[in-house]
Design a protein around this motif. Sequence first.
Motif, PDB file in Angstrom:
ATOM      1  N   PHE A  65      -1.133  -2.278   6.006  1.00  0.00           N
ATOM      2  CA  PHE A  65      -1.004  -2.695   4.700  1.00  0.00           C
ATOM      3  C   PHE A  65      -0.135  -3.994   4.617  1.00  0.00           C
ATOM      4  N   ILE A  78      -2.588   5.325  -5.530  1.00  0.00           N
ATOM      5  CA  ILE A  78      -1.851   4.724  -6.819  1.00  0.00           C
ATOM      6  C   ILE A  78      -1.784   3.381  -6.790  1.00  0.00           C
ATOM      7  N   PRO A  79      -1.615   2.566  -5.807  1.00  0.00           N
ATOM      8  CA  PRO A  79      -1.819   1.048  -5.654  1.00  0.00           C
ATOM      9  C   PRO A  79      -3.314   0.660  -6.127  1.00  0.00           C
ATOM     10  N   ILE A  98      -3.081 -11.190  -6.442  1.00  0.00           N
ATOM     11  CA  ILE A  98      -2.136 -10.018  -6.147  1.00  0.00           C
ATOM     12  C   ILE A  98      -2.921  -8.602  -6.256  1.00  0.00           C
ATOM     13  N   ILE A 133      -3.485   1.028  -9.630  1.00  0.00           N
ATOM     14  CA  ILE A 133      -3.014   0.069 -10.511  1.00  0.00           C
ATOM     15  C   ILE A 133      -3.742  -1.139 -10.515  1.00  0.00           C
ATOM     16  N   ILE A 153      -0.795  -7.877   3.375  1.00  0.00           N
ATOM     17  CA  ILE A 153      -0.252  -8.306   2.199  1.00  0.00           C
ATOM     18  C   ILE A 153       0.716  -9.733   2.709  1.00  0.00           C
ATOM     19  N   ILE A 160      -3.935  10.310  -2.042  1.00  0.00           N
ATOM     20  CA  ILE A 160      -2.759  10.023  -2.868  1.00  0.00           C
ATOM     21  C   ILE A 160      -2.077   8.717  -2.704  1.00  0.00           C
ATOM     22  N   ILE A 161      -1.584   8.509  -1.545  1.00  0.00           N
ATOM     23  CA  ILE A 161      -0.935   7.302  -1.213  1.00  0.00           C
ATOM     24  C   ILE A 161      -1.816   5.980  -1.354  1.00  0.00           C
ATOM     25  N   ILE A 205      -3.863  -6.223  -3.398  1.00  0.00           N
ATOM     26  CA  ILE A 205      -3.271  -4.685  -3.069  1.00  0.00           C
ATOM     27  C   ILE A 205      -4.375  -3.817  -2.792  1.00  0.00           C
ATOM     28  N   PHE A 246       0.804   1.610   7.445  1.00  0.00           N
ATOM     29  CA  PHE A 246       1.587   1.041   6.554  1.00  0.00           C
ATOM     30  C   PHE A 246       1.828  -0.317   7.245  1.00  0.00           C
ATOM     31  N   LEU A 289      -3.496  13.444   1.575  1.00  0.00           N
ATOM     32  CA  LEU A 289      -2.378  12.889   1.185  1.00  0.00           C
ATOM     33  C   LEU A 289      -2.646  11.299   1.189  1.00  0.00           C
ATOM     34  N   ASP A 290      -3.558  10.869   2.278  1.00  0.00           N
ATOM     35  CA  ASP A 290      -3.818   9.606   2.203  1.00  0.00           C
ATOM     36  C   ASP A 290      -4.507   9.127   1.008  1.00  0.00           C
TER      37      ASP A 290
END
Lengths: 356, 325
Positions: free
Chosen positions: B115, B192-193, B234, B196, B119, B188-189, B238, B112, B185-186
């Motif tokens: 990340f 998603i971004p 952006i 998108i 950003i 999935i996390i 991301i 996190f 799990l990674d």
Amino acid sequence: MNNQKTLIIIAIAIIVVIALIGTYMAYQGAGSISNNQITDMIGRTVDMPAEVNRVYSLSSSSTVQLYMLAPDKMVGWDAQRSKEENVYMSAKYKNLPVYGGGKKDANYESIISSNPDIILIGHGGTVEDVNKIQQKFGHIPALDVEGDNNLTSIVPSIKFLGNILGESNKAEELIDYYNRILNQVNSTVATIPENEKKKVYYAQDPDGLKSYAAGAQHTNLIDICGGVNAVQVPIKKGGVAVSMELIIKWNPDVIITSNQQFYKTVYSNPQWQTINAVKNKEVYLVPQSPYNWFEGPPGANTIMGIPWTAKVLYPDKFKDMDLKGLTKEFYSNFYHYNLTDEQVTDILSCSGLKEF
Amino acid sequence: MIIPLILLFFISFLIGRYPVSPNEVIMAIASKLSLINSTLSPAVNTIIFDIRLPRILAAMMVGASLSVAGASFQGLFQNPLVSPDKLGVSAGAGFGAAFAILFSASVFMIQFSAFAWGIIAVGLTYFLGRTFKGTSMLTLVLCGIAVASFFSALLSLIKYVADPYGQLQTIVFWLMGSLASVNNLDIIIMGIPIAIGTIILLLIRWRINVLSMGEEEAQTLGVNTKRLQAIIIICCTIVTASAVSICGIIGWIGLVIPHIARMIVGPDHKVLLPASIILGAFFLLLIDNVARTITTTEIPLGILTAIIGAPFFLYLLMKSKEVWS
């Protein structure tokens, strides 16, 4: 401008929300129940196999303990061993394959194909970190071992490993050795008045300008053996880089180093000549084989460093301590290597000690 | 183009240090979908679903996202030398990860922090670029270079105070990039971004064509260039930050893959972006298969992408007559 700002803020907000959901999900996973269970040192409940005959350790300090307690159950090394480190290790063990370690280059497939019954994770971090590693090993239980990398809190980790490896007697033997030496050193150190304590600098790197601040577990031995760590800087735990000027200012009475290059050059390097330790020929090289006696890792291997450091700091006060005998005992009992008299003498004299 | 990728996807399940037969893979997948009751050893299940599957997916996602970001950036900046980390995302992420490692944070916090700082670094670059009176894309790249070196200096500072036997190793290894510890799990996390960002880039891919003609020309065509630039930056940030935060810094993919894609399908972003995605996924999956097979220990991915990527890139440069105009 405003438009873009809003966009960015919205984007960040979305990310934060997603991340939070992710964490929540991470905490939900983990945990299953069956009969033969054990609680590891971070509090996870793990299903144990009926017998533990093959073990792989992911970090150097738990590997040391595994090697001490049950070398024949090891299936591989977590890191490459140097030629120097292999001097006092029999071919049977030093030729085991290297599959990498937890923080660095663990090859999970290699480890699983070596077919271990359990995996050891030394000081694995948070429960979440350990669970993450566990997931990679699936059905093979991965057990967290805490305190394995700190000489002052090492006993529970030895007990725990002795228990799961089925080597409780060996573990007790190691703990007895530790307590025996520690008590002897403690009682002698207690008689040394504060103002007579030696100031010690622990030098790393070929230039000797890296060290550990007072209070770091890497330099536990200085504190245990009644020395004063010369590096009195506020950064705790981590390594620190120091300057020549500071060392000259601190002017340590004794220098201990693990770096052969530094040891070879310190007596001839003009910069170091004003230091008391160099003037009085009080620079000592830590023995390295099969494991470093002082730190790196700062674990069970440094038990051997207790009598050594005591002799290094206060040879007069520890005259009655038979370092030669203690070394032979430690090596044959816990490093599975019977040293000859010549080898012991060689190890101790190469470290810079004049009498032992 | 997509067929070799699908083929490689299935072949990758068979590659590794632990011997798994094609039969076992099919059985494992079938039993996972509860089509049959499998008699497979749990080890094989772990190998396939907890070790290989997340790595294969992660390699494809990271390769695809770095490549699509690279292709978009090269179009946006009208410059073939731009890679997705030009605005400081990798430097920021590297600092963020090292910072978290220094404080012995959990794996999730490390990701996190990487990340978030990735950003933040790009945000800093972007606002600096907008604040200065020159609003050209060149100013932005220059700001990016400054911000990136600022964060690498902070990173060096952290390495300097880190514990050489514990944290420093972790930091250095993180910086070299690896997919070894990626779990489902990674995926999935991170997914998603990445999904998108990639979808938005794909939706506006024809507008990147307009931008790559030059900002003024685009404005005369009635495109709100400022907003479009911001959206692209952006999305790319991301996407890149998600990839970097899970896998560490993997260089060269974002620079090399768009060039290869351009040689194959031409400079039209309408086809260039999808092509980059597929090629990127293919390339990184290929390299990761090498990384996890070649030795008994793991070789960091970042090392391999540079060792293979750089000479390959030079070879392509010599061979091709690709012209940027």
